[in-house]
Design a protein around this motif. Structure first.
Motif, PDB file in Angstrom:
ATOM      1  N   SER A   1     -21.401  22.840  50.040  1.00 49.45           N
ATOM      2  CA  SER A   1     -19.254  22.676  49.655  1.00 49.45           C
ATOM      3  C   SER A   1     -19.073  23.177  50.960  1.00 49.45           C
ATOM      4  CB  SER A   1     -18.719  23.326  49.037  1.00 49.45           C
ATOM      5  OG  SER A   1     -19.396  24.456  48.765  1.00 49.45           O
TER       6      SER A   1
ATOM      7  N   ARG B   1     -14.427  23.296  48.751  1.00 47.52           N
ATOM      8  CA  ARG B   1     -14.369  22.042  49.062  1.00 47.52           C
ATOM      9  C   ARG B   1     -15.533  21.732  48.520  1.00 47.52           C
ATOM     10  NH1 ARG B   1     -13.788  16.830  51.393  1.00 47.52           N
ATOM     11  NH2 ARG B   1     -14.236  17.742  53.041  1.00 47.52           N
ATOM     12  N   SER B   2     -15.967  20.613  47.754  1.00 47.39           N
ATOM     13  CA  SER B   2     -17.185  20.440  47.512  1.00 47.39           C
ATOM     14  C   SER B   2     -17.249  18.977  47.476  1.00 47.39           C
ATOM     15  CB  SER B   2     -17.798  19.928  45.651  1.00 47.39           C
ATOM     16  OG  SER B   2     -18.996  19.465  45.445  1.00 47.39           O
TER      17      SER B   2
ATOM     18  N   SER C   1     -23.006  16.475  46.014  1.00 43.67           N
ATOM     19  CA  SER C   1     -22.881  17.110  45.222  1.00 43.67           C
ATOM     20  C   SER C   1     -24.463  16.513  44.440  1.00 43.67           C
ATOM     21  CB  SER C   1     -21.767  17.043  43.549  1.00 43.67           C
ATOM     22  OG  SER C   1     -22.393  17.377  42.075  1.00 43.67           O
TER      23      SER C   1
END
Lengths: 274, 252
Positions: free
Chosen positions: B16, B20-21, B24
């Motif tokens: 991230s 804000r990722s 994932s």
């Protein structure tokens, strides 16, 4: 007596010429790097910080050369660090350094008792007043600089060209970039004493910009820029001597005219091709 | 799970930027000699994945292995072609000099260039068909020519894994087509991971397409199942095939 006869007759003119030719070498090599890396404004910031260093050194009663060198190296490292951090309105900070450096110099000089050297000589320089010792020191510095550029040639060019790629190839690009800035700073110190702030800016930009119009290979650009600068300095010195005009300003104007001529020539050639 | 026989492995990687990722739980394996295309919307994490592979970014969680090593260790054996030229086009450098930069980092930097370095550069220029331009300043090249020079620079390192970040973003269709032909020939020698926006053209040439938008889904070549692109881009998408050129069009 014309300039050529005067050269034979007067030692100080030969010293001035030697200083000018050394300055041309530095201008060709360092100026080319400054122009292709687009750090002219940064070099200007460093040059004006040098004035601050000289003023403070005078005020403290130590040698102006030491003050200038310390200020130049500090300014170079500071600017290098700011650029690496990125984003933070880099141009504004350079402009601020520029003004602050100069103001520190003027304040320090104003408060130094008995100090009477004309500030103008630092701004426009006076090649005709350069001492023998200074020329020797310049020769050493230029020699070291050329050696460093020769030894570090490949990593230096690669980093200047494409920092990210050079970093990915494992080069210590931060060290190389700071090293380049420190070298620019030391070159500026050397040149300011000989030719003045204004001429430093001209020598670091115009001969290299002219050479860039003529060649597409960085090594040749350096050789050409040094040759062009040498020609301009000799021409400028001659004109200045014959017409009794300040040499620094005449050399700057010569360089500008040569650049404009080269630019016009290139444009005309290009138009003929298309 | 970490397989040293793979050219590139992502093992449950999270990344991230601040809050804000971007990636994932991304897992991916690219075999030696495999040609993988990475597609997905802008901001979907494609360039981030490339930068993680190069070790320019570090994962928050999970592990990245390149050629069985950490990215930093493997870096000398990677070739990288950036999305945007990260240099000034007007820099006074010839094509050959530029390609020779790819030979940096293989030996200590103070060593002079060897005949092998020149040979590798010559071969890289031959592979990308720029040997006729060797003495030309890079300032005089077209976009497609410059792109091939950048690939030649990456090939001069004799990489085992070649990473390309949207190499066709700034070239015309013809140059794009030639590029795929070139990469198809190279894949015998190395694994290739290419970020692309052009699903249609990519699908004709690669082994696998990885779709990345925060998470990663892999698909073996074409045709993509209906709905895959819609899910990826979050809007209706149709593939248009005109002759030998297929393009992806978003319908807003």
């Amino acid at each position: 007596m014309n300039f050529i006869e005067a050269l034979w007759a007067h030692e100080f003119l030969r010293v001035a010429l030697a200083a000018g030719l050394l300055a041309a070498l530095a201008s060709g090599v360092i100026g080319t790097l400054v122009v292709v890396k687009r750090i002219t404004f940064m070099a200007g910031g460093i040059a004006h910080a040098v004035l601050g260093g000289m003023g403070v050194a005078h005020w403290l009663g130590s040698s102006p050369l030491t003050g200038a060198s310390v200020a130049a190296v500090l300014a170079a490292l500071l600017l290098g660090w700011i650029t690496r951090r990125g984003g933070e309105r880099e141009d504004m900070l350079i402009g601020a350094l520029w003004a602050v450096g100069m103001s520190v110099g003027i304040v320090a000089i104003a408060h130094t008792p008995g100090y009477s050297t004309d500030l103008m000589s630092y701004l426009l320089g006076n090649l005709l007043m350069v001492s023998h010792e200074h020329v020797t020191a310049m020769a050493w510095l230029v020699g070291l600089m050329l050696l460093a550029v020769f030894v570090f040639w490949r990593p230096l060019v690669a980093t200047t060209f494409d920092e990210e790629f050079a970093r990915l190839r494992g080069l210590p690009t931060l060290a190389i970039e700071l090293g380049l800035l420190v070298t620019v700073a030391l070159a500026v110190v050397m040149l300011v004493q000989a030719v003045g702030l204004v001429l430093v800016m001209a020598l670091l930009t115009l001969p290299a910009a002219t050479a860039l119009l003529l060649s597409g290979s960085i090594g040749w650009v350096m050789v050409l820029a040094a040759t062009i600068a040498a020609g301009e300095i000799v021409l400028g010195l001659g004109v200045a001597f014959e017409t009794n005009t300040p040499a620094g300003a005449v050399i700057v104007l010569c360089s500008a005219v040569v650049y404009l001529l080269a630019l016009t020539g290139q444009r005309m050639r290009r138009r003929r091709v298309t | 799970m970490i397989d040293s026989a793979s050219a590139l492995v992502f093992d449950h990687v999270d990344f991230s930027f601040g809050q804000r990722s971007v990636l994932s739980d991304v897992s991916l394996q690219v075999a030696h000699g495999e040609f993988l295309a990475l597609i997905g919307p802008n901001g979907g994490g494609k360039s981030t994945l490339v930068k993680l592979s190069l070790g320019l970014l570090k994962p928050d969680r999970g592990e990245v292995r390149v050629l069985g090593l950490t990215p930093d260790q493997a870096r000398p054996r990677l070739g990288y072609v950036p999305q945007f030229a990260t240099f000034r086009r007007d820099f006074p450098l010839s094509v050959r000099e530029t390609v020779l930069h790819g030979r940096l980092g293989l030996r200590a930097w103070w060593r002079p260039l060897t005949p092998q370095d020149h040979e590798a550069a010559t071969q890289a220029m031959a592979a990308t068909d720029v040997q006729d331009l060797a003495t030309r300043p890079i300032a005089n090249l077209s976009g497609g020519q410059l792109q091939r020079v950048l690939i030649a620079r990456a090939l001069a390192t004799e990489p085992e894994l070649l990473l390309l970040d949207e190499p066709t973003a700034h070239v015309d269709t013809r140059a794009e087509h030639d590029l795929f032909g070139l990469l198809a020939r190279l894949r015998e020698r190395m694994a290739i991971v290419m970020v692309s926006h052009d699903v249609g053209l990519v699908s004709r040439h690669v082994d696998r397409i990885a779709c990345l938008n925060l998470t990663l889904t892999c698909h073996t070549a074409m045709p993509l199942a209906p709905g895959v692109l819609e899910n990826l881009y979050g809007m209706p998408v149709r593939l248009i095939d005109h002759g030998d050129r297929a393009a992806l069009e978003g319908v807003l």
